[in-house]
Write an enzyme that holds these catalytic residues in place. Structure first.
Site, PDB file in Angstrom:
ATOM      1  N   HIS A 171      36.392  -7.608 -12.343  1.00 16.29           N
ATOM      2  CA  HIS A 171      37.456  -7.230 -11.396  1.00 16.29           C
ATOM      3  C   HIS A 171      38.701  -6.695 -12.088  1.00 16.29           C
ATOM      4  O   HIS A 171      39.360  -5.782 -11.612  1.00 16.29           O
ATOM      5  CB  HIS A 171      37.815  -8.406 -10.486  1.00 16.29           C
TER       6      HIS A 171
ATOM      7  N   ARG B 118      38.215  -2.738  -0.804  1.00 18.09           N
ATOM      8  CA  ARG B 118      37.836  -4.112  -1.174  1.00 18.09           C
ATOM      9  C   ARG B 118      38.825  -5.065  -0.525  1.00 18.09           C
ATOM     10  O   ARG B 118      39.846  -5.427  -1.109  1.00 18.09           O
ATOM     11  CB  ARG B 118      37.869  -4.287  -2.689  1.00 18.09           C
TER      12      ARG B 118
ATOM     13  N   ARG C 229      35.032  -2.633   3.610  1.00 15.86           N
ATOM     14  CA  ARG C 229      33.946  -3.518   3.181  1.00 15.86           C
ATOM     15  C   ARG C 229      34.408  -4.925   3.571  1.00 15.86           C
ATOM     16  O   ARG C 229      35.477  -5.368   3.155  1.00 15.86           O
ATOM     17  CB  ARG C 229      33.775  -3.398   1.670  1.00 15.86           C
TER      18      ARG C 229
ATOM     19  N   ASN D 169      27.509  -1.852  -9.328  1.00 13.22           N
ATOM     20  CA  ASN D 169      27.998  -2.946 -10.185  1.00 13.22           C
ATOM     21  C   ASN D 169      27.117  -4.175 -10.007  1.00 13.22           C
ATOM     22  O   ASN D 169      26.699  -4.817 -10.967  1.00 13.22           O
ATOM     23  CB  ASN D 169      29.441  -3.308  -9.836  1.00 13.22           C
TER      24      ASN D 169
ATOM     25  N   ARG E   7      27.776  -9.529 -14.802  1.00 14.96           N
ATOM     26  CA  ARG E   7      28.694  -8.397 -14.975  1.00 14.96           C
ATOM     27  C   ARG E   7      30.038  -8.783 -15.585  1.00 14.96           C
ATOM     28  O   ARG E   7      30.786  -7.932 -16.034  1.00 14.96           O
ATOM     29  CB  ARG E   7      28.908  -7.658 -13.644  1.00 14.96           C
TER      30      ARG E   7
ATOM     31  N   CYS F  66      29.325   3.597  -4.276  1.00 13.02           N
ATOM     32  CA  CYS F  66      30.711   3.183  -4.499  1.00 13.02           C
ATOM     33  C   CYS F  66      30.843   2.267  -5.713  1.00 13.02           C
ATOM     34  O   CYS F  66      31.912   1.740  -5.979  1.00 13.02           O
ATOM     35  CB  CYS F  66      31.280   2.511  -3.257  1.00 13.02           C
TER      36      CYS F  66
END
Ligand code: PEP
Ligand code: MG
Length: 580
Positions: free
Chosen positions: A188, A295, A331, A453, A464, A501
């Site tokens: 993030h 987000r 989202r 991702n 990740r 995205c």
């Protein structure tokens, strides 16, 4: 001069002083004061208290005034720090027991903790956490250390890690760059850094120990280099590199608002991924044709409580109006897993990425989910809105989510709101099972958006956020390319549009493949838009399709990468930011 190396996650070159940002438990020692040290210690305590209050007031200034709840929480924290009995008791320990201020504060804290916990009241127990956090802040101020990412002077933040809340508070005007010990390209912190255009390097082992406060740093967010106390010669070289970088960006931004159309006429929508309201002007300036991924969880991360429907609606409306007449894709909340668990105090899970995250969390908490859906639907009246659900892994989840959306829609209509029809609805394709049933999901939604991702994380079994496996995170893995192809084909066969995205959509290196796959929309961090649009204008769709055919015959990422390099070279194009 010292050279450190990490992963460059947000391009740009910065030169500035280091600001060491400390998180985690603070070590303190007990010291017995001599009688003549008492008055100096009392002054030290008051100075630290005042500094902490000033810092909180500074944080308040950066929170929009319509966000009543976070503002009132900070006000409550300021009041706690000004509490006369807390001050009196600390002073008493310093004056009468000759304790140093840090130790005195810990004593006071443990007394309050006992009292609050013995009352057994949930609300009071929560306040103990607040008090612990506040007292830690005062102790850090006593130790001359930093626990604020809101900088007063321009500097480069050096930290072990930044929480989503810390990241959301970064100010591009004073944060010249940041360097962390953990993280990866898709963590993030990296995503927000790219959105805000802050150069960043992650996964620099031991950087908080190797760098001292005030050391001069050079950070190259592309190559991942961090140079500590550089020589004059090196500084000049980097200043040149920075100018070159700025000139290229300025050149590209002149064409940012032109559409992205290939040489043979295929038009691709290029949209922005945004997290914060501050990014709206930036995204528009960089030529975003609306938002492909909003987000929404970032509104939740700078606070401990949950935002109300009114607050959400007010913010969402600003976003929708800000991009009108272009579209905004909401989202729904992707909270849980290792993201944002800290703020919401969700239960600890052994495998958070596989736990109660995103749509799973929302379906478990219908009231919480409905609040968000109602706010989105209310905001949808003011512009063009799409809604998409994250982490869909099967049909059942999608059906349930749609049911909640319909309920929210009907409720609002009954309340007299003039809603004509449901916004276009999408499923994020980011779990391998969703790819396998993409044909079934496609019948239920108006569009897909591929979240690479997570798709890469789950398909290749690579965390990740873990720097130890970051090198295995590979968008060009044949498995990933096949999953993308399968998704686009399933979507197109059902007559729906397919977007991407995930961060891959903004990687220049991958663009010819993504165009060749036939993606209809690419959504990315706003800073990447001008360069991506530019490269699309130099490509032929037909050639990209041929490239895809060739690439799909190759067995490994290394070979695919080589082929791509040659392909770019033959066309006189460069896949690297700094050579564009
Ligand atoms: C993704 O997973 O690719 C995505 C776009 O969502 P996030 O990075 O927010 O998980
Ligand atoms: Mg995701």
């Amino acid at each position: 001069m010292k050279k450190l190396k990490g992963i460059g996650v947000s391009p740009g070159v910065a030169i500035g002083p280091a600001y060491i940002f400390l998180t985690g438990r603070i070590k303190i020692t007990r010291r017995i004061l001599k009688p003549d040290e008492v008055s100096r210690e009392l002054k030290r305590f008051h100075r630290a208290l005042e500094e902490t209050i000033r810092d909180l007031e500074e944080v308040k200034k950066h929170i929009p005034s319509e966000m009543a709840q976070p503002l009132s929480i900070i006000d409550a924290h300021i009041l706690m720090l000004k509490d006369p009995s807390l001050i009196r008791e600390t002073e008493k320990y310093i004056r009468e027991s000759f304790m140093n201020a840090e130790w005195a504060l810990r004593k006071v804290l443990s007394r309050y903790r006992q009292i609050f916990l013995s009352l057994g009241d949930f609300y009071l127990r929560e306040r103990v956490h607040d008090l612990e956090h506040l007292i830690d802040k005062v102790i850090l101020a006593l130790q001359g250390q930093n626990n604020q990412t809101v900088l007063k002077e321009p500097a480069i933040i050096v930290a072990h890690d930044l929480s989503p809340a810390d990241t959301a508070r970064l100010r591009p005007d004073t944060t010249q760059a940041f360097v962390t010990e953990v993280g990866s390209r898709t963590s993030h912190t990296a995503i927000v850094a790219r959105s805000l255009g802050i150069p960043a390097v992650v996964a620099v082992k031991g950087v908080t120990e190797k760098v001292n406060p005030g050391d001069l740093l050079i950070v190259d967010g592309l190559s991942g280099e961090v140079i500590v106390n550089p020589t004059q010669e090196v500084i000049e070289e980097f200043l040149d590199r920075r100018i070159e970088c700025q000139e290229r960006r300025a050149h590209l931004s002149r064409f940012a608002k032109e559409p992205a159309q290939t040489l043979d006429g295929r038009r691709v929508a290029v949209r922005a991924n945004i997290e914060l309201l501050d990014e709206i002007p930036l995204a528009l300036e960089f030529g975003a044709e609306g938002v492909g991924l909003y987000r929404t969880e970032y509104l939740y991360v700078t606070r401990k409580d949950l935002p109300s429907e009114e607050e959400l609606y007010a913010t969402y409306r600003q976003v929708v109006e800000g991009f009108r007449p272009e579209m905004v894709t909401f989202r729904t909340l992707d909270i849980g897993g290792d993201k944002f668990a800290e703020e919401l105090e969700l239960p600890e899970e052994i495998n958070p990425a596989l736990g109660v995250r995103a749509i799973r969390l929302c379906l478990k908490n219908p009231a919480f989910f409905k609040t968000q859906l109602r706010a989105i639907l209310r905001a949808s009246i003011y512009g063009k809105v799409r809604i998409m659900f994250p982490m869909i892994s099967g049909l059942n989840e999608l059906h349930q989510a749609k049911e909640f959306l319909k309920e929210a829609f009907e409720e609002l209509r009954e309340e007299g709101l003039e809603l004509q029809e449901l916004p276009a609805l999408g499923a994020m394709i980011e779990v391998p099972s969703a790819v396998a049933i993409a044909d079934l999901l496609a019948r239920e939604v108006d569009f897909f958006s591929i979240g690479t991702n997570d798709l890469i994380q789950y398909a290749l079994a690579i965390d990740r956020g873990n720097e130890e496996v970051a090198h295995l995170y590979e968008p060009l893995h044949p498995a990933i390319l096949r999953l993308i192809k399968q998704t686009v084909e399933a979507g197109h066969q059902a007559g729906i549009q397919v977007a991407m995205c995930g961060e891959m959509a903004g990687e220049l290196f991958c663009i010819p493949l993504l165009i060749g796959f036939g993606l209809d929309e690419l959504s990315m961090n706003p800073q990447a838009i001008p360069a991506v649009k530019n490269i699309i204008r130099h490509l032929s769709y037909k050639e990209c399709q041929e490239l895809v055919e060739e690439v799909l015959n190759l067995p490994a990422p290394e070979e695919i990468r080589l082929l791509l390099l040659e392909w770019f070279e033959k066309r006189g194009l460069s896949p690297f930011w700094n050579f564009l």
